[in-house]
Scaffold this active site. Structure first.
Site, short mmCIF file in Angstrom:
data_model
loop_
_atom_site.label_atom_id
_atom_site.label_comp_id
_atom_site.label_asym_id
_atom_site.label_seq_id
_atom_site.Cartn_x
_atom_site.Cartn_y
_atom_site.Cartn_z
N TRP A 153 0.86 -1.18 0.00
CA TRP A 153 0.00 0.00 0.00
C TRP A 153 0.90 1.23 0.00
CZ3 TRP A 153 -0.22 3.96 3.74
CH2 TRP A 153 -1.12 4.97 3.41
N GLU A 178 -3.26 -3.04 -2.08
CA GLU A 178 -4.39 -2.42 -1.38
C GLU A 178 -4.77 -1.10 -2.03
OE1 GLU A 178 -3.46 -1.43 2.69
OE2 GLU A 178 -5.52 -0.87 3.18
N LYS A 183 -7.19 2.54 -2.35
CA LYS A 183 -7.72 3.55 -1.44
C LYS A 183 -8.41 4.63 -2.25
CE LYS A 183 -6.45 6.11 2.70
NZ LYS A 183 -5.45 6.33 3.74
N ASP A 206 -9.64 -2.76 1.93
CA ASP A 206 -9.75 -2.20 3.29
C ASP A 206 -11.10 -1.51 3.32
OD1 ASP A 206 -9.67 -0.03 5.23
OD2 ASP A 206 -7.54 -0.42 5.49
N HIS A 222 -11.72 2.25 2.84
CA HIS A 222 -11.16 2.91 1.67
C HIS A 222 -12.13 3.10 0.51
CE1 HIS A 222 -6.69 1.94 2.76
NE2 HIS A 222 -7.33 2.59 3.70
N HIS A 274 -8.49 -5.86 4.88
CA HIS A 274 -8.18 -5.10 6.08
C HIS A 274 -9.52 -4.75 6.69
CE1 HIS A 274 -3.85 -3.37 5.49
NE2 HIS A 274 -3.87 -4.65 5.77
N ASP A 334 -12.80 9.27 7.76
CA ASP A 334 -11.68 8.59 8.39
C ASP A 334 -11.85 7.08 8.27
OD1 ASP A 334 -9.30 8.44 9.71
OD2 ASP A 334 -10.20 8.39 11.69
N ASP A 355 -9.93 4.53 10.11
CA ASP A 355 -9.21 3.62 11.00
C ASP A 355 -9.71 3.54 12.43
OD1 ASP A 355 -7.16 2.78 9.03
OD2 ASP A 355 -6.75 4.91 9.01
N ASP A 414 -6.97 -3.60 10.67
CA ASP A 414 -6.19 -2.39 10.40
C ASP A 414 -6.91 -1.17 10.96
OD1 ASP A 414 -4.47 -0.45 9.49
OD2 ASP A 414 -5.15 -0.53 7.41
C1 RNT Z 1 -3.80 3.13 4.99
C2 RNT Z 1 -3.90 1.68 4.73
C3 RNT Z 1 -2.76 0.86 5.23
C4 RNT Z 1 -2.26 1.29 6.59
C5 RNT Z 1 -1.30 0.34 7.23
C6 RNT Z 1 -0.60 0.96 8.39
O1 RNT Z 1 -4.91 3.82 4.64
O2 RNT Z 1 -5.10 1.19 5.23
O3 RNT Z 1 -3.12 -0.47 5.23
O4 RNT Z 1 -3.32 1.53 7.47
O5 RNT Z 1 -0.46 -0.17 6.29
ZN ZN Z 2 -5.43 -0.87 5.30
#
Ligand code: RNT
Ligand code: ZN
Length: 416
Positions: A181, A222, A224, A255, A258, A282, A290, A292, A322
């Site tokens: 990523w 990955e 985004k 993820d 994303h 993820h 946001d 995370d 994640d």
């Molecule tokens: C970031 C991605 C990625 C990170 C990690 C730390 O938007 O999700 O996976 O969160 O690699």
């Molecule tokens: Zn991620």
């Protein structure tokens, strides 16, 4: 047998669901636990700020600052989480000894020996991530950079990480998922959207051109939608990642933080499973812009778990967590999120799927809705409690007492 479990077991049995079988199955599903929840994604190889379009907010006391502290905290968190685990490590968590230092392009397996020891101690496999952020060479684009010095530095980093991933797999005897990523993107409107994407593809091709055992190392890419400070353009978009993974026969990694807020990764899993032998996830929680927040036992996490279980894809979907929350006790955050992933998988395993599938095919949507809704108040908590008992972890909120004790005895003594 615990009488509450016996009662719950009977309720599910009437639906044709075998709770003991579900518990046994859950014990074997690996969930990869991310080391970066323990120190707000800082790592050990730099002192600068977190970059790459990701940020942590909050300053809860007691953050781990050394490998020893991080591993000790992770030990604590792992003791509160039932089930089979893998340990997910970023390359920025390299551990240098005796004043030695190696830049990202020069990393070697020996810099991760302690992680191998840690994983072995927990009888767990390891997953790995090259770190294309939080570094002086990552001020702008990395693998997609027009500057050949910068681009090739990061290609070398990627290659080093493939070698380390293979070392992890050989040492633990468990395959290593290696996720690529980058936060590469632009804050404002690009002139040329295609060239960075072509360079990104070329760079990953170069990284994966080195020889490695494809059964031991599973590279993923990955995608985004955007990052903080890079709102207008992301090189590794969803279409880029999917197309790259499909054409190069590697894994796409989704993820669920994303995508646009009404796009659901749970709905995407089955589409990808029609075409990819294996995919990676993820699991996180998106809140507005946001991505995370700590994973909850919420609709989307359950739906993601259901899609994996229903499609009999437990061997085809690599599940990793994640998220990073610096605003609450970090060990508690680790445990809450990982327990919720486990809960969601158990919830999915307790679904009378074949019955519900029949209702769908018979277009009996009234009964399907009734079933789906009534299931929500089945005594799930009793099955979860039994699973925790059988896994030797506390089932209910009293595990938080352990966290508080650890906070009193360990975290509160750390200087921030
Ligand atoms: C970031 C991605 C990625 C990170 C990690 C730390 O938007 O999700 O996976 O969160 O690699
Ligand atoms: Zn991620």
């Amino acid at each position: 047998m615990n009488s509450q479990y016996a009662y719950a077991k009977e309720k599910y049995r009437k639906l044709g669901v075998d709770t003991d079988a579900a518990i046994e199955k859950l014990k074997r599903i690996p969930v990869s636990i991310h080391c970066w929840q323990g120190d707000d994604v800082n790592g050990f190889d730099s002192v600068g700020p977190l970059t790459g379009g990701i940020q942590t907010t909050g300053n809860y006391p007691g953050k781990a600052k050394t490998p020893e502290q991080l591993m000790m905290d992770m030990d604590k968190a792992l003791s509160l989480i039932p089930g089979k685990k893998k340990i997910n490590v970023h390359s920025s968590y390299a551990i240098f000894e005796d004043g030695e230092f190696a830049d990202r392009d020069k990393l070697e397996p020996k810099h991760f020996k302690k992680w191998v020891e840690f994983a072995k101690k927990h009888d767990a496999g390891l997953d790995f991530n090259p770190t294309f952020f939080s570094h002086p060479m990552a001020k702008g684009l990395t693998l997609s950079s027009p500057n050949e010095n910068i681009r090739s530095f990061w290609v070398e980093h990627g290659k080093a990480c493939v070698r380390i991933s293979e070392y992890f797999a050989r040492e633990t005897g468990i395959l290593c998922v290696m996720n690529i990523w980058t936060g590469d993107g632009l804050k404002d409107i690009p002139a040329n959207r295609k060239a960075p994407r072509e360079r990104y593809a070329k760079s990953i091709d170069e990284i994966l051109s080195i020889e490695y055992d494809k059964a031991l190392v599973k590279p993923c890419v990955e995608s985004k939608v955007f990052g903080i400070g890079v709102e207008s353009y992301t090189v590794g978009s969803a279409e880029f990642a999917l197309s790259y993974a499909a054409t190069r026969k590697i894994l796409p990694l989704m993820d669920n933080g994303h995508y646009h807020p009404t796009e659901m990764v749970s709905d995407k899993i089955s589409s990808l499973l029609c075409f990819f032998p294996e995919i990676a996830l993820h699991v996180t929680r998106a809140v507005r812009w946001d991505s995370d927040h700590v994973v909850l036992f919420d609709d989307e996490t359950r739906e993601i778990a259901k899609e994996i279980v229903r499609n009999d894809a437990l061997e085809r979907v690599y599940i990793a967590l994640d998220y990073f929350d610096a605003n609450i006790n970090r060990i508690s955050a680790w445990a809450v999120g990982a327990r919720n992933m486990q809960k969601s998988l158990l919830y999915a395993l307790l679904e009378p799927f074949s019955e519900m599938e029949k209702l769908q095919d018979a277009e009996n949507f009234s009964k399907l809705m009734v079933m789906q809704e009534e299931l929500k108040t089945y005594p799930f908590g009793e099955i979860w409690a039994e699973y925790c008992r059988r896994s030797g972890v506390k089932a209910e909120e009293d595990w938080y007492e352990d966290v508080l004790e650890y906070e009193r005895e360990v975290l509160s003594l750390r200087k921030n």
